[in-house]
Each structure stands twice: as C-alpha cells, then as structure tokens.
Enzyme design. Structure first.
Site, PDB file in Angstrom:
ATOM      1  N   TYR A  77      40.698  -8.532  27.699  1.00 55.81           N
ATOM      2  CA  TYR A  77      39.272  -8.198  27.759  1.00 55.81           C
ATOM      3  C   TYR A  77      38.893  -7.552  29.085  1.00 55.81           C
ATOM      4  O   TYR A  77      37.956  -6.744  29.132  1.00 55.81           O
ATOM      5  CB  TYR A  77      38.426  -9.439  27.462  1.00 55.81           C
ATOM      6  CG  TYR A  77      38.493  -9.816  26.002  1.00 55.81           C
ATOM      7  CD1 TYR A  77      37.729  -9.145  25.060  1.00 55.81           C
ATOM      8  CD2 TYR A  77      39.375 -10.801  25.567  1.00 55.81           C
ATOM      9  CE1 TYR A  77      37.824  -9.459  23.715  1.00 55.81           C
ATOM     10  CE2 TYR A  77      39.477 -11.123  24.219  1.00 55.81           C
ATOM     11  CZ  TYR A  77      38.701 -10.441  23.299  1.00 55.81           C
ATOM     12  OH  TYR A  77      38.812 -10.746  21.958  1.00 55.81           O
ATOM     13  N   HIS A  98      28.704 -10.170  17.199  1.00 56.34           N
ATOM     14  CA  HIS A  98      30.057 -10.526  17.635  1.00 56.34           C
ATOM     15  C   HIS A  98      30.163 -10.689  19.145  1.00 56.34           C
ATOM     16  O   HIS A  98      31.265 -10.715  19.689  1.00 56.34           O
ATOM     17  CB  HIS A  98      31.058  -9.481  17.140  1.00 56.34           C
ATOM     18  CG  HIS A  98      31.258  -9.519  15.657  1.00 56.34           C
ATOM     19  ND1 HIS A  98      31.857  -8.491  14.953  1.00 56.34           N
ATOM     20  CD2 HIS A  98      30.931 -10.470  14.734  1.00 56.34           C
ATOM     21  CE1 HIS A  98      31.887  -8.809  13.665  1.00 56.34           C
ATOM     22  NE2 HIS A  98      31.325  -9.993  13.509  1.00 56.34           N
ATOM     23  N   CYS A 102      30.420 -20.040  29.769  1.00 55.56           N
ATOM     24  CA  CYS A 102      31.095 -21.258  30.197  1.00 55.56           C
ATOM     25  C   CYS A 102      31.773 -21.900  28.994  1.00 55.56           C
ATOM     26  O   CYS A 102      31.141 -22.094  27.954  1.00 55.56           O
ATOM     27  CB  CYS A 102      30.077 -22.218  30.822  1.00 55.56           C
ATOM     28  SG  CYS A 102      30.775 -23.830  31.266  1.00 55.56           S
ATOM     29  N   ASN A 158      28.905   6.872   6.845  1.00 57.79           N
ATOM     30  CA  ASN A 158      30.249   6.482   7.236  1.00 57.79           C
ATOM     31  C   ASN A 158      31.166   7.692   7.239  1.00 57.79           C
ATOM     32  O   ASN A 158      30.873   8.721   6.626  1.00 57.79           O
ATOM     33  CB  ASN A 158      30.793   5.437   6.257  1.00 57.79           C
ATOM     34  CG  ASN A 158      31.444   4.259   6.940  1.00 57.79           C
ATOM     35  OD1 ASN A 158      31.612   4.249   8.159  1.00 57.79           O
ATOM     36  ND2 ASN A 158      31.819   3.261   6.173  1.00 57.79           N
TER      37      ASN A 158
END
Length: 273
Positions: free
Chosen positions: A92, A147, A155, A240
């Site tokens: 990440y 998400h 935390c 799309n």
C-alpha cells in the site's frame, strides 16, 4: 400484545424512519425549498476501477492488474496482514506513492461528474469502489468510499481513522489508545464489510437515476446495486468500456472509454434538467 416478530418489524420500521431522516439531514438527497430544485432528479452514481484507469491507476482485474505481483490472500485480507504486516504496508505504500505522482490526475470522466454535482447539488451522491482521491481532486464532495481510502490509515485497535500521505513503517503507531497500536491501511479487505452500506441502500431506495461507471459487475454487494435501484423505480444506466457481468440489468447502456462516454452522457442529462 405484539409478538416477537411484531416487535422486530416495529423496530425495523423505526430504524428505517430514523435513518431516512438522518440522510435527509446529511449531504445528499435532501429536498430543497426552491420549487425548481424539486424537479431535479436524485442521481446516484457508482464508480469502479474503470473510471480511474485512464488516469494511470492500474485496475485489479485487468490483465496487467496489481494482483499479478501478489496473491490476494497476502495483501488484501486481514489474515495476510496478521501474517506479514510489512509486506502489506509495502504494497500500500507503493500504491500511495503512485497516487501522488504528478502525472496521476483526474480525467474528463471525473471532471464531468463534478460538473453534474454542481448542477444537482445535494440531489447527487457518488459512491465509489475506488480507494484513490481522484473524485475529490476533480471537485466532488458528496462521496462515499465504500472500500476505504488510500490516503488514510486507521488504528488496528480502536478503528480511529487518520489522514496519511507518506509511507507507513513498523514504528508508526496510533496513540489514541492506552497502549500504542499498529496502523493499518484504511482499506476494506476481502472478507470485511464495505463502508457506508446503510446510507448507500437508503440512497438507492430514493434515487431517480442510477448510473454505474467503470464497474466489472463481479464484486458484491456493489454488483447488486442496479437491481436494488430498479426495485425502487430508478432509471438505470451503464457507462463502461464493455458490458459488465450485470449489464443486462440496465435500461440504458453506452460503451467506450470513460473519458468519452461519461462527459457525453452528462451533457445529455444536463440538457434535460
């Protein structure tokens, strides 16, 4: 005297009324006093990875997606984080750095949705499956990140959420608790509950138009939103690159790059307001 089932039904109805009132007091779908504004539709937009792909954000399910370098179980599950937190943080951290590169910018599709919000005000809600901040950078404010968000951490003990733009190291701790606890990405992993679901389902029940942009239709519960919106009478639109897994559920469909089909549809919608 009410039966146990009757008590549950009564409690559900009270909770639903309470939630509806709370939503009306929040940032979206709140009725205006001005008569002209009452005629504007309530529009709920769902966006997926396809809208950010043209901005240089790699998608999960494309052939060159991020999952090719790592197993999902290793970097996108609570169990993976428990096994190897340094690997997960490194994964990440790299994505966070990429998002902040100068070449990563909102594209024409993001800007068109900001324009649509400007026209509709609080009768517009954007729900995104993306963890980037490109919608906010384009100008959208009525956003639910179901998400999570890449530029935040939380935390692992208390759940407190913190803004975070740099790398997360093993030494970084949250000091909100009695004993400093490790930080984790503020991202919903596989097996975890998406965020804001009560607000999203209530908004789906109130929407006049539901638009899905850049979604695969593979991931639930988001893939089921079109069906939910239809149940409550919304007009449904898919924008799309190609038909999604649930494309047959939509009443109106336009296919092509998001930077092309989204601005075109938004202009068409705005002309009808």
């Amino acid at each position: 005297m009410l039966s146990r089932r009757g008590h549950r039904l009564s409690r559900f109805r009270k909770n639903k009324r309470r939630l509806r009132e709370r939503l009306r007091q929040r940032i979206f779908f709140r009725d205006k006093v001005v008569p002209e504004a009452m005629e504007k539709p309530r529009v709920l937009v769902l966006t997926g990875a396809g809208i950010s792909a043209e901005s240089g954000i790699r998608t999960f399910r494309a052939a060159d997606g991020l999952w090719e370098e790592h197993r999902v179980e290793d970097v996108a599950t609570p169990e993976g984080f428990d096994r190897d937190p340094e690997l997960v943080q490194a994964f990440y951290n790299a994505r966070r750095r990429q998002l902040q590169q100068p070449e990563i910018q909102p594209n024409a599709a993001h800007l068109a949705l900001a324009k649509l919000q400007d026209a509709l005000g609080d009768r517009f809600l954007l729900v995104t499956q993306n963890i980037d901040n490109l919608h906010e950078r384009a100008g959208n404010t009525n956003v639910i990140h179901m998400h999570g968000e890449l530029l935040k951490v939380r935390c692992s003990q208390s759940g407190q959420v913190l803004d975070w733009t740099g790398d997360v190291t093993p030494e970084d701790k949250c000091h909100c608790c009695q004993f400093p606890a490790p930080l984790r990405p503020h991202v919903v992993w596989f097996g975890e509950m998406p965020l804001g679901m009560d607000e999203i389902y209530m908004a789906l029940s109130m929407a006049d138009i539901f638009i899905a942009i850049g979604t695969s239709g593979h991931v639930y519960p988001a893939a089921g939103f079109v069906h939910e919106a239809k149940l409550h009478g919304a007009h449904t639109v898919e924008l799309n690159l190609e038909p999604s897994q649930v494309g047959n559920e939509f009443a109106e469909k336009y296919y092509g790059p998001a930077s092309q089909v989204v601005p075109e549809f938004v202009e068409k919608l705005l002309k009808g307001l």
